[in-house]
Design an enzyme around this catalytic site. Structure first.
Site, PDB file in Angstrom:
ATOM      1  N   ALA A  41      28.542  29.629  33.661  1.00  0.00           N
ATOM      2  CA  ALA A  41      28.572  29.964  32.232  1.00  0.00           C
ATOM      3  C   ALA A  41      29.181  31.339  32.009  1.00  0.00           C
ATOM      4  CB  ALA A  41      27.167  29.900  31.654  1.00  0.00           C
ATOM      5  N   GLY A 214      33.682  46.933  43.824  1.00  0.00           N
ATOM      6  CA  GLY A 214      32.748  47.631  42.949  1.00  0.00           C
ATOM      7  C   GLY A 214      33.386  48.851  42.309  1.00  0.00           C
ATOM      8  N   ASP A 246      31.291  38.317  37.514  1.00  0.00           N
ATOM      9  CA  ASP A 246      31.669  37.098  36.796  1.00  0.00           C
ATOM     10  C   ASP A 246      32.607  37.411  35.637  1.00  0.00           C
ATOM     11  OD1 ASP A 246      30.086  35.552  38.450  1.00  0.00           O
ATOM     12  OD2 ASP A 246      28.334  35.727  37.162  1.00  0.00           O
TER      13      ASP A 246
END
Length: 304
Positions: A41, A214, A246
């Site tokens: 999602a 990161g 994501d």
């Protein structure tokens, strides 16, 4: 060109803590927030907000939480391809440090029972030249089958194999683009060097590789014979890192579906991820469609 995101969706409960608890320790949270998440999602919403035509295929349970998921996602996605299973809706608990780091525990019965080839008309809906994006929450057997069928049907296949679970580096022959963070690349390949990990993924069949670092940015390998393109992370005051990977992966692939090159897409995705880590929440932290439009314009001007 359509982007088919096949993955999971769940209800997230986030607890904000001064630090992560030690084994056997109980800590009181300063706040608790419930929202919608799940890597599938998250990536589908990020891709849709970037402007892509997204078809999201995912399982939900037969409980009240499933209804909440449907209502929440309606603002960004067509929810007609969510299928109900006779199981509890998946959910995650996120422990969030004040400094932005997190630990996540998930219950994934729906994701593990989901087989989009057998339970949906995914393979009848996709078309040659579409893109398939998958993650690591479904069983690896199902994921590998989807990738293989999509590749045979002429789609571009993208895998963000997180969480790693059953993923095997030997099975990447049907993956055009692999997106992994540095620790996942090391765990998947057994190699600490991102360059060496990328080389092994190329040898196993991947056509392109992105390794995220990161705060240090990312490396983009568009082709095995090309040197990596290093992309620096944009400065941000880190508030909450949950879902930032994501946001990066979803927006990157969403932009590929709109004709951007891999490096162009990664540059925009880097800006999007920087926005997300400076805000609380997962989907709530992602750039809006208007913000995506603005950062795409900024990136295009920088490339002139």
């Amino acid at each position: 060109m359509r982007l088919h995101v096949v993955g999971n969706v769940c209800v997230d409960t986030s607890f904000r803590l001064p630090r992560l608890p030690r084994p056997g320790e109980t800590l009181n949270a300063s706040s608790a927030v419930e929202g919608i998440g799940g890597k599938g999602a998250n990536q589908a919403v990020a891709a849709a907000r970037s402007g892509a035509d997204v078809y999201f295929w995912a399982p939900i349970g037969d409980d009240d939480m499933a209804g909440r998921i449907t209502e929440t996602l309606k603002g960004d996605l067509d929810v007609d391809r969510l299928i109900r299973l006779a199981l509890p809706t998946d959910r995650s608990t996120i422990l969030l440090e004040e400094g932005g780091e997190n630990a996540i525990v998930s219950a994934v019965a729906c994701a593990r029972a989901f087989d989009p080839i057998l339970q949906t008309d995914l393979s009848e809906t996709w078309s040659e030249d579409d893109i398939l994006l998958m993650q690591g929450n479904l069983s690896w057997e199902v994921t590998a089958t989807c990738l293989k069928l999509a590749k045979q049907s002429g789609l571009k296949t993208v895998l963000n194999p997180s969480p790693l679970s059953d993923a095997n580096v030997e099975d990447f022959a049907d993956v055009d683009l692999v997106i992994v963070n540095q620790s996942e690349a090391a765990a998947l390949t057994g190699l600490e060097s991102s360059a060496a990990a990328a080389d092994l993924l190329f040898n196993k069949g991947a056509a392109s590789v992105v390794v995220t670092l990161g705060r240090e940015g990312s490396f983009v390998w568009d082709h095995p014979d090309d040197p990596p393109v290093p992309l620096a992370a944009h400065e941000a005051t880190v508030v909450d890192t949950s879902g930032a990977g994501d946001c990066f992966a979803g927006s990157l692939v969403g932009l590929l579906a709109q004709g951007k090159t891999l490096v162009e897409a990664a540059k925009v995705a880097t800006r999007a991820a920087a926005i997300s880590v400076a805000r609380l929440g997962t989907l709530a932290s992602y750039p809006s469609r208007a913000e995506f439009s603005e950062i795409i314009k900024i990136s295009e001007l920088e490339n002139i």
